[in-house]
Design a protein around this motif. Structure first.
Motif, PDB file in Angstrom:
ATOM      1  N   GLN A   1     -19.623   7.049  12.707  1.00  0.00           N
ATOM      2  CA  GLN A   1     -18.761   8.050  13.320  1.00  0.00           C
ATOM      3  C   GLN A   1     -19.626   9.100  14.006  1.00  0.00           C
ATOM      4  N   VAL A   2     -19.347   9.334  15.290  1.00  0.00           N
ATOM      5  CA  VAL A   2     -20.102  10.319  16.050  1.00  0.00           C
ATOM      6  C   VAL A   2     -19.552  11.711  15.754  1.00  0.00           C
ATOM      7  N   GLN A   3     -20.465  12.617  15.495  1.00  0.00           N
ATOM      8  CA  GLN A   3     -20.047  13.980  15.176  1.00  0.00           C
ATOM      9  C   GLN A   3     -21.057  14.975  15.718  1.00  0.00           C
ATOM     10  N   LEU A   4     -20.551  16.019  16.380  1.00  0.00           N
ATOM     11  CA  LEU A   4     -21.371  17.139  16.825  1.00  0.00           C
ATOM     12  C   LEU A   4     -20.763  18.398  16.219  1.00  0.00           C
ATOM     13  N   VAL A   5     -21.592  19.151  15.530  1.00  0.00           N
ATOM     14  CA  VAL A   5     -21.100  20.348  14.843  1.00  0.00           C
ATOM     15  C   VAL A   5     -21.905  21.550  15.304  1.00  0.00           C
ATOM     16  N   GLU A   6     -21.196  22.518  15.891  1.00  0.00           N
ATOM     17  CA  GLU A   6     -21.854  23.747  16.359  1.00  0.00           C
ATOM     18  C   GLU A   6     -21.737  24.830  15.301  1.00  0.00           C
ATOM     19  N   THR A   7     -22.751  25.641  15.214  1.00  0.00           N
ATOM     20  CA  THR A   7     -22.727  26.824  14.359  1.00  0.00           C
ATOM     21  C   THR A   7     -23.388  27.972  15.101  1.00  0.00           C
ATOM     22  N   GLY A   8     -23.109  29.176  14.649  1.00  0.00           N
ATOM     23  CA  GLY A   8     -23.840  30.322  15.167  1.00  0.00           C
ATOM     24  C   GLY A   8     -23.075  31.250  16.088  1.00  0.00           C
ATOM     25  N   GLY A   9     -21.830  30.968  16.386  1.00  0.00           N
ATOM     26  CA  GLY A   9     -21.076  31.880  17.241  1.00  0.00           C
ATOM     27  C   GLY A   9     -20.786  33.188  16.535  1.00  0.00           C
ATOM     28  N   GLY A  10     -20.247  34.144  17.265  1.00  0.00           N
ATOM     29  CA  GLY A  10     -19.904  35.417  16.667  1.00  0.00           C
ATOM     30  C   GLY A  10     -19.658  36.474  17.723  1.00  0.00           C
ATOM     31  N   THR A  11     -19.646  37.720  17.281  1.00  0.00           N
ATOM     32  CA  THR A  11     -19.407  38.850  18.165  1.00  0.00           C
ATOM     33  C   THR A  11     -20.627  39.751  18.192  1.00  0.00           C
ATOM     34  N   VAL A  12     -21.047  40.097  19.387  1.00  0.00           N
ATOM     35  CA  VAL A  12     -22.194  40.987  19.567  1.00  0.00           C
ATOM     36  C   VAL A  12     -21.891  41.991  20.653  1.00  0.00           C
ATOM     37  N   GLN A  13     -22.655  43.058  20.666  1.00  0.00           N
ATOM     38  CA  GLN A  13     -22.534  44.046  21.735  1.00  0.00           C
ATOM     39  C   GLN A  13     -23.332  43.589  22.946  1.00  0.00           C
ATOM     40  N   PRO A  14     -23.004  44.104  24.112  1.00  0.00           N
ATOM     41  CA  PRO A  14     -23.807  43.790  25.304  1.00  0.00           C
ATOM     42  C   PRO A  14     -25.271  44.123  25.045  1.00  0.00           C
ATOM     43  N   GLY A  15     -26.126  43.214  25.494  1.00  0.00           N
ATOM     44  CA  GLY A  15     -27.554  43.360  25.251  1.00  0.00           C
ATOM     45  C   GLY A  15     -28.030  42.703  23.980  1.00  0.00           C
ATOM     46  N   GLY A  16     -27.100  42.259  23.155  1.00  0.00           N
ATOM     47  CA  GLY A  16     -27.454  41.629  21.890  1.00  0.00           C
ATOM     48  C   GLY A  16     -27.865  40.180  22.034  1.00  0.00           C
TER      49      GLY A  16
ATOM     50  N   TYR B   1     -20.944  13.529  29.800  1.00  0.00           N
ATOM     51  CA  TYR B   1     -21.146  13.639  28.358  1.00  0.00           C
ATOM     52  C   TYR B   1     -19.945  13.047  27.613  1.00  0.00           C
ATOM     53  N   PRO B   2     -20.133  11.935  26.925  1.00  0.00           N
ATOM     54  CA  PRO B   2     -19.017  11.326  26.184  1.00  0.00           C
ATOM     55  C   PRO B   2     -18.691  12.035  24.876  1.00  0.00           C
ATOM     56  N   TYR B   3     -19.659  12.797  24.359  1.00  0.00           N
ATOM     57  CA  TYR B   3     -19.484  13.334  23.005  1.00  0.00           C
ATOM     58  C   TYR B   3     -19.552  14.855  23.031  1.00  0.00           C
ATOM     59  N   TRP B   4     -18.620  15.467  22.290  1.00  0.00           N
ATOM     60  CA  TRP B   4     -18.477  16.918  22.300  1.00  0.00           C
ATOM     61  C   TRP B   4     -18.253  17.454  20.901  1.00  0.00           C
ATOM     62  N   GLY B   5     -18.733  18.674  20.700  1.00  0.00           N
ATOM     63  CA  GLY B   5     -18.415  19.384  19.476  1.00  0.00           C
ATOM     64  C   GLY B   5     -17.069  20.079  19.585  1.00  0.00           C
ATOM     65  N   GLN B   6     -16.702  20.759  18.523  1.00  0.00           N
ATOM     66  CA  GLN B   6     -15.398  21.407  18.461  1.00  0.00           C
ATOM     67  C   GLN B   6     -15.402  22.773  19.144  1.00  0.00           C
ATOM     68  N   GLY B   7     -16.571  23.309  19.421  1.00  0.00           N
ATOM     69  CA  GLY B   7     -16.682  24.599  20.076  1.00  0.00           C
ATOM     70  C   GLY B   7     -16.883  25.737  19.094  1.00  0.00           C
ATOM     71  N   THR B   8     -17.606  26.747  19.546  1.00  0.00           N
ATOM     72  CA  THR B   8     -17.818  27.946  18.749  1.00  0.00           C
ATOM     73  C   THR B   8     -17.645  29.166  19.659  1.00  0.00           C
ATOM     74  N   GLN B   9     -16.942  30.163  19.166  1.00  0.00           N
ATOM     75  CA  GLN B   9     -16.618  31.331  19.971  1.00  0.00           C
ATOM     76  C   GLN B   9     -17.793  32.302  20.016  1.00  0.00           C
ATOM     77  N   VAL B  10     -18.130  32.725  21.217  1.00  0.00           N
ATOM     78  CA  VAL B  10     -19.099  33.797  21.436  1.00  0.00           C
ATOM     79  C   VAL B  10     -18.361  34.927  22.146  1.00  0.00           C
ATOM     80  N   THR B  11     -18.353  36.086  21.530  1.00  0.00           N
ATOM     81  CA  THR B  11     -17.685  37.247  22.105  1.00  0.00           C
ATOM     82  C   THR B  11     -18.695  38.372  22.279  1.00  0.00           C
ATOM     83  N   VAL B  12     -18.810  38.853  23.499  1.00  0.00           N
ATOM     84  CA  VAL B  12     -19.678  39.988  23.799  1.00  0.00           C
ATOM     85  C   VAL B  12     -18.766  41.160  24.139  1.00  0.00           C
ATOM     86  N   SER B  13     -18.808  42.160  23.284  1.00  0.00           N
ATOM     87  CA  SER B  13     -17.857  43.257  23.436  1.00  0.00           C
ATOM     88  C   SER B  13     -18.476  44.557  22.958  1.00  0.00           C
ATOM     89  N   SER B  14     -18.170  45.633  23.668  1.00  0.00           N
ATOM     90  CA  SER B  14     -18.635  46.950  23.244  1.00  0.00           C
ATOM     91  C   SER B  14     -17.575  47.636  22.392  1.00  0.00           C
TER      92      SER B  14
END
Length: 124
Positions: A1-16, A111-124
């Protein structure tokens, strides 16, 4: 079974900074691995890609000089180090992989294979 797992997203301030990781399993992934991103109402867009060997890297103009992609072939993982983040970097980031080589590394259709996605939010 093909699986791609992303980690590491989150919320940061501009410049972060944030670091995304993607662990792929189930196939050798001999072609490009890369990152795309998407905001609601827009097409999924190319961010960065890296080939298996010699590890050549490619970037969208919007992220060049701020993002760095790396790859560990033994572990089938890629990382995306993002610095100097801007408001416009806010998106869902997707890891993508090829099991065989397709030179169209900037096209999501290559690209035939994709992960589920991880949210990156840059916000002040």
């Amino acid at each position: 079974q093909v699986q791609l797992v992303e980690t590491g997203g989150g919320t940061v301030q501009p410049g972060g900074s944030l670091r995304l990781s993607c662990a792929a399993s189930g196939l050798p992934f001999s072609g490009y691995m890369g990152w795309f991103r998407q905001v609601p109402g827009k097409e999924r867009e190319f961010v960065s890609a890296i080939n298996r060997s010699p590890g050549s890297t490619y970037y969208a103009n919007s992220v060049k000089g701020r993002f760095t992609i790396s790859r560990d072939n033994a572990k089938n993982t890629i990382d995306l180090q993002m610095i100097s983040l801007k408001l416009e970097d806010t998106a869902v980031y997707y890891c993508a992989a090829q099991s065989s080589f397709n030179a169209a590394y900037m096209s999501k259709n290559a690209y035939p294979y994709w992960g589920q996605g991880t949210q990156v939010t840059v916000s002040s």
